[in-house]
Write an enzyme that holds these catalytic residues in place. Structure first.
Site, PDB file in Angstrom:
ATOM      1  N   ALA A  68     115.841  60.658  64.368  1.00 25.93           N
ATOM      2  CA  ALA A  68     115.731  61.925  65.095  1.00 25.93           C
ATOM      3  C   ALA A  68     116.310  63.060  64.258  1.00 25.93           C
ATOM      4  O   ALA A  68     117.164  62.847  63.390  1.00 25.93           O
ATOM      5  CB  ALA A  68     116.450  61.841  66.436  1.00 25.93           C
ATOM      6  N   ASP A  69     115.832  64.258  64.557  1.00 30.25           N
ATOM      7  CA  ASP A  69     116.352  65.451  63.891  1.00 30.25           C
ATOM      8  C   ASP A  69     116.272  66.616  64.861  1.00 30.25           C
ATOM      9  O   ASP A  69     115.277  66.766  65.579  1.00 30.25           O
ATOM     10  CB  ASP A  69     115.541  65.776  62.631  1.00 30.25           C
ATOM     11  CG  ASP A  69     116.120  66.968  61.880  1.00 30.25           C
ATOM     12  OD1 ASP A  69     117.260  66.863  61.394  1.00 30.25           O
ATOM     13  OD2 ASP A  69     115.441  68.002  61.808  1.00 30.25           O
ATOM     14  N   THR A  70     117.319  67.427  64.906  1.00 33.80           N
ATOM     15  CA  THR A  70     117.367  68.580  65.799  1.00 33.80           C
ATOM     16  C   THR A  70     117.790  69.807  65.014  1.00 33.80           C
ATOM     17  O   THR A  70     118.790  69.772  64.293  1.00 33.80           O
ATOM     18  CB  THR A  70     118.345  68.325  66.967  1.00 33.80           C
ATOM     19  OG1 THR A  70     117.917  67.170  67.689  1.00 33.80           O
ATOM     20  CG2 THR A  70     118.388  69.519  67.911  1.00 33.80           C
TER      21      THR A  70
END
Length: 200
Positions: A68-70
């Protein structure tokens, strides 16, 4: 175990645990630098997939691996995490009393399959006075947060409104995550499926 999480983020671990999933953590380090002209959605998806691939290579498990990446994006610019107190205060002032976007991507990798979903949430900040930004930095919370704030913590005092995925702003868009998991054969709401913590 149902899957591997390629992240050491306690926030992502808490969100997966909230779904009752059984997972183990295998952090994956990847270079997080945007390419020239790369749109934020493409960047978030690319980094999430790179993390999932790296986690799959490291874990050695025959399980789906989630990356995941935010990213906090203001006027098309990815703000990143603060590198110093001065940088954090600058970021908070840039976000003060205006809207920005949070791009949150999730990727799953298993055997020869790969899939990515991206969530975009609009966040409106209220005014942030310099003394408030100073006090917030002193709390220690902004140091490892994209955009120098955490909506799930003390940083919520600055957030006037959001339109989109709250969990995506925290770090893992659960709607998109569950949709991907179903594609890979994991349905958190399927009947007769043993879920972590179900005996509590």
């Amino acid at each position: 175990m149902q899957l591997v999480l390629a992240s050491q983020s306690p926030r992502r671990q808490a969100l997966l645990a909230q779904l009752g999933l059984r997972f183990r953590v295998c952090p994956a380090d990847v270079v997080e630098i945007a390419r020239p002209g790369e749109p934020p959605a493409d960047y978030a998806g690319r980094i999430a997939l790179a993390k999932a691939r790296a986690g799959a290579a490291r874990s050695g498990a025959d399980l789906p691996v989630l990356g995941a990446d935010t990213d906090v994006v203001l006027d098309g610019r990815i703000l990143g995490k603060p590198v110093s107190r001065a940088h954090a205060l600058e970021l908070l002032q840039q976000l003060s009393d205006r809207p920005h976007e949070v791009y949150s991507a999730v990727a799953l990798v298993h055997q020869n399959r790969e899939a990515v979903r991206v969530s975009v949430t609009q966040v409106w900040m209220g005014p942030i006075a310099p003394e408030q930004a100073e006090a917030y930095w002193a709390s220690g919370e902004p140091a490892d947060k994209a955009g120098a704030y955490g909506i799930q913590g003390l940083g919520a005092v600055f957030v006037r409104e959001i339109r989109g995925s709250y969990s995506g702003v925290v770090g893992l868009p659960l709607y998109e995550t569950c949709a991907l998991l179903r594609e890979f054969g994991i349905d958190v709401l399927a009947p007769n499926v043993s879920r972590a913590g179900s005996a509590r």
